[in-house]
Motif scaffolding. Structure first.
Motif: not given
Length: 179
Positions: A12-15, A54-55, A70-72, A76-80
Motif C-alpha cells: 500500500a505504501a509503495c503504491i 517506496g524510496q 525501516d525509518k524511511i 513514507n508510511h505516515a504520509e500515506v
C-alpha cells in the motif's frame, strides 16, 4: 499473519508513493509540469518513488542499513493518509471547477474560491513533500546524503535534457510566435 500484514502495508505504501511520485516527477523545480522522457524512445514518465520499498528516486543506488530502510519506510508510511486525502480533495475541487466552467452563467467568485482552495492544497502538499524529504535526508549518513543530493541533481539534469524546446519552465523563443 504479521508477515502478511507487513507485506500488505508495504504494498500500500509503495503504491501510494508511486502515485504521488508521478505528481512530483511530473513537475520541474518551479512547480511546472514536465514532459515525457524520450530517452531510448521509451516515452515513459519518470516516477519519483518506487525504487524499492517506496524510496524516493534520489536514494536509488544507495545502500541503506535495515534500520535506515525501516525509518524511511515509517516516514513514507505516515504520509500515506495525508497524500490520499489531498488527492481526494484535489479531485473534488477540480470537479467543482469543471461544473462552474460548464454552467450557463460563469460565477467568477465561486471559481476564484475553488481556485484559491486548490492553490492552498498545492502549497500545503509542496511544503509537506519538502518536509518529508528533509526528514528522509536526515536519516542518511553524510556520505549517503552527498550521494543522494548528486542523484537529485542528475535526475533534474536528465529531466531538463528530455523536455521539448520551449516547454513550460524552460522558456525559449518560438520562431512562430512574436512577443
Amino acid at each position: 499473519m504479521m508477515k502478511t500484514t507487513l507485506k500488505t502495508l508495504l504494498a500500500a505504501a509503495c503504491i501510494t508513493m508511486a502515485a504521488t511520485g508521478v505528481a512530483i516527477a511530473d513537475q520541474d523545480g518551479n512547480g511546472e509540469r514536465s514532459g515525457h522522457c524520450t530517452k531510448g524512445g521509451h516515452h515513459n514518465r519518470h516516477h519519483a518513488g518506487a525504487h524499492g520499498f517506496g524510496q524516493p528516486h534520489f536514494l536509488h543506488g544507495i545502500t541503506l542499513t535495515s534500520e535506515q530502510e525501516d525509518k524511511i519506510f515509517a516516514l513514507n508510511h505516515a504520509e500515506v493518509p495525508k497524500v490520499r486525502d489531498q488527492i481526494k480533495q484535489r479531485q473534488q475541487l477540480h470537479q467543482e471547477l469543471r461544473q462552474v466552467s460548464l454552467a450557463p452563467q460563469f460565477d467568477e467568485a465561486k471559481a476564484k474560491a475553488i481556485a484559491d482552495k486548490l492553490a492552498t492544497l498545492e502549497k500545503d502538499g509542496a511544503l509537506n513533500r519538502a518536509r518529508t524529504e528533509n526528514k528522509v535526508l536526515a536519516v542518511l549518513t553524510p556520505e549517503q546524503r552527498e550521494q543522494a543530493l548528486k542523484n537529485k541533481e542528475q535526475f533534474k539534469k536528465h529531466r531538463e535534457e528530455r523536455q521539448p524546446a520551449g516547454f513550460r519552465g524552460h522558456p525559449q523563443q518560438r520562431p512562430d510566435v512574436r512577443s
